[in-house]
Enzyme design. Structure first.
Site, PDB file in Angstrom:
ATOM      1  NE  ARG A 116      59.502  42.615  34.607  1.00  0.00           N
ATOM      2  CZ  ARG A 116      58.332  41.832  34.575  1.00  0.00           C
ATOM      3  NH1 ARG A 116      58.103  40.819  33.815  1.00  0.00           N
ATOM      4  NH2 ARG A 116      57.616  42.863  34.669  1.00  0.00           N
ATOM      5  CG  ASP A 144      66.519  34.775  35.902  1.00  0.00           C
ATOM      6  OD1 ASP A 144      65.551  35.544  36.661  1.00  0.00           O
ATOM      7  OD2 ASP A 144      67.210  34.061  35.366  1.00  0.00           O
ATOM      8  CE  LYS A 177      59.920  33.359  36.213  1.00  0.00           C
ATOM      9  NZ  LYS A 177      59.557  32.854  34.876  1.00  0.00           N
ATOM     10  N   GLY A 234      55.280  46.379  40.555  1.00  0.00           N
ATOM     11  CA  GLY A 234      53.384  46.900  39.747  1.00  0.00           C
ATOM     12  C   GLY A 234      53.128  45.523  38.521  1.00  0.00           C
ATOM     13  NE  ARG A 267      53.236  33.079  40.887  1.00  0.00           N
ATOM     14  CZ  ARG A 267      51.684  34.208  40.846  1.00  0.00           C
ATOM     15  NH1 ARG A 267      51.070  34.394  41.656  1.00  0.00           N
ATOM     16  NH2 ARG A 267      51.888  34.896  39.994  1.00  0.00           N
ATOM     17  N   GLY A 298      44.003  43.572  33.063  1.00  0.00           N
ATOM     18  CA  GLY A 298      43.482  45.390  32.433  1.00  0.00           C
ATOM     19  C   GLY A 298      44.107  45.547  31.968  1.00  0.00           C
ATOM     20  CG  HIS A 299      45.128  46.933  28.716  1.00  0.00           C
ATOM     21  ND1 HIS A 299      46.771  46.722  28.648  1.00  0.00           N
ATOM     22  CD2 HIS A 299      44.392  46.047  27.932  1.00  0.00           C
ATOM     23  CE1 HIS A 299      46.399  45.740  28.732  1.00  0.00           C
ATOM     24  NE2 HIS A 299      45.694  45.452  27.683  1.00  0.00           N
ATOM     25  CE1 TYR A 335      43.079  47.374  35.608  1.00  0.00           C
ATOM     26  CE2 TYR A 335      44.789  49.346  34.910  1.00  0.00           C
ATOM     27  CZ  TYR A 335      43.659  47.784  35.121  1.00  0.00           C
ATOM     28  OH  TYR A 335      44.467  46.492  34.553  1.00  0.00           O
ATOM     29  CG  ASP A 366      48.137  53.283  32.553  1.00  0.00           C
ATOM     30  OD1 ASP A 366      47.421  51.990  33.785  1.00  0.00           O
ATOM     31  OD2 ASP A 366      48.017  52.962  31.298  1.00  0.00           O
TER      32      ASP A 366
END
Length: 243
Positions: A37, A64, A66, A87, A95, A129-130, A134, A160
């Protein structure tokens, strides 16, 4: 060359378990292209790319998503990929116009790998969440620690990387084998809360057979046995000087 030589993987920039899954595939010879990004999304954790070991063996391009032209470029890459890894939170790729329906319509043989904490649906799906959240909900965090003391977070290895990235990499690899036989792609939905539970499968069996206690620090593999603990060793003495 590696068993995945010739396999093209498109990885959408993220942190932690997604890049780890991509690294596993790259280590096995896959050609992994990371879509970065323009703005940093690293939560302050990323180092310069030449220090980021999870970028090893990968290439990258900045888009980008978008922007209509960037979306067109991304869809072109999707059309030529064997697998995709993302992820983001549920609904983000949809979207952006890059969700599974659009991607598989463009490339029916694509393996579409998704990484979330809570899964794509359900009451917790839209919640942040982290790793520690979880593994706590999965019941795994409770097992780490000494008797009579609070649980100790095991870095972010169980949720993770183990329950998330490792499980996603395994799922993508399995789906690639299936796609090579059937010619049909599929969606791999790896949720870290599920993966953490899976890692604890053996201990769930122990609990069911009443050969494990839920009281941490009292079992054979959690420091409850004297031969499975950590002890300070003697400091090695220096050699005596020659006369």
């Amino acid at each position: 060359m590696g068993p995945l030589s010739g396999v093209r993987v498109l990885e959408f920039e993220a942190i932690g378990p997604g890049p780890f899954a991509g690294m596993l595939l790259a280590d096995m010879g896959a050609d992994v292209l990371v879509i970065d990004r323009p703005a940093s999304s690293d939560l302050g954790l990323k180092r310069e790319r030449w220090y980021d070991v999870m970028m090893r063996g990968k290439r990258s391009v900045t888009l980008d998503l978008k922007s209509p032209s960037a979306k067109t470029a991304a869809l072109d890459l999707v059309g030529r990929a064997d697998a995709l890894i993302e992820g983001f939170r549920p609904g983000v790729m949809e979207r952006l116009g890059l969700g599974p329906d659009v991607a598989l319509a463009r490339n029916p043989k694509l393996v579409y790998g998704r990484m979330t904490g809570w899964g794509q649906d359900g009451p917790l799906a839209p919640r942040a969440g982290h790793d520690i959240n979880y593994i706590a909900l999965a019941g795994v965090l409770n097992a780490f620690g000494r008797r009579g003391e609070p649980p100790v977070p095991p870095l972010n290895l169980v949720g993770d990387f183990g329950g998330g990235g490792m499980l996603l990499g395994f799922g993508v690899a399995c789906a690639l084998v299936e796609a090579s036989r059937s010619g049909k792609g599929q969606v791999i939905d790896a949720a870290m809360v599920d993966g953490a539970s899976l890692l604890a499968a053996m201990f769930s069996g122990f609990l069911a057979s009443k050969s494990w206690s839920e009281e941490r620090g009292t079992n054979i593999l959690d420091t409850g046995a004297p031969w499975y603990d950590v002890y300070e060793t003697a400091t090695a003495s220096s050699s005596p000087s020659a006369p």
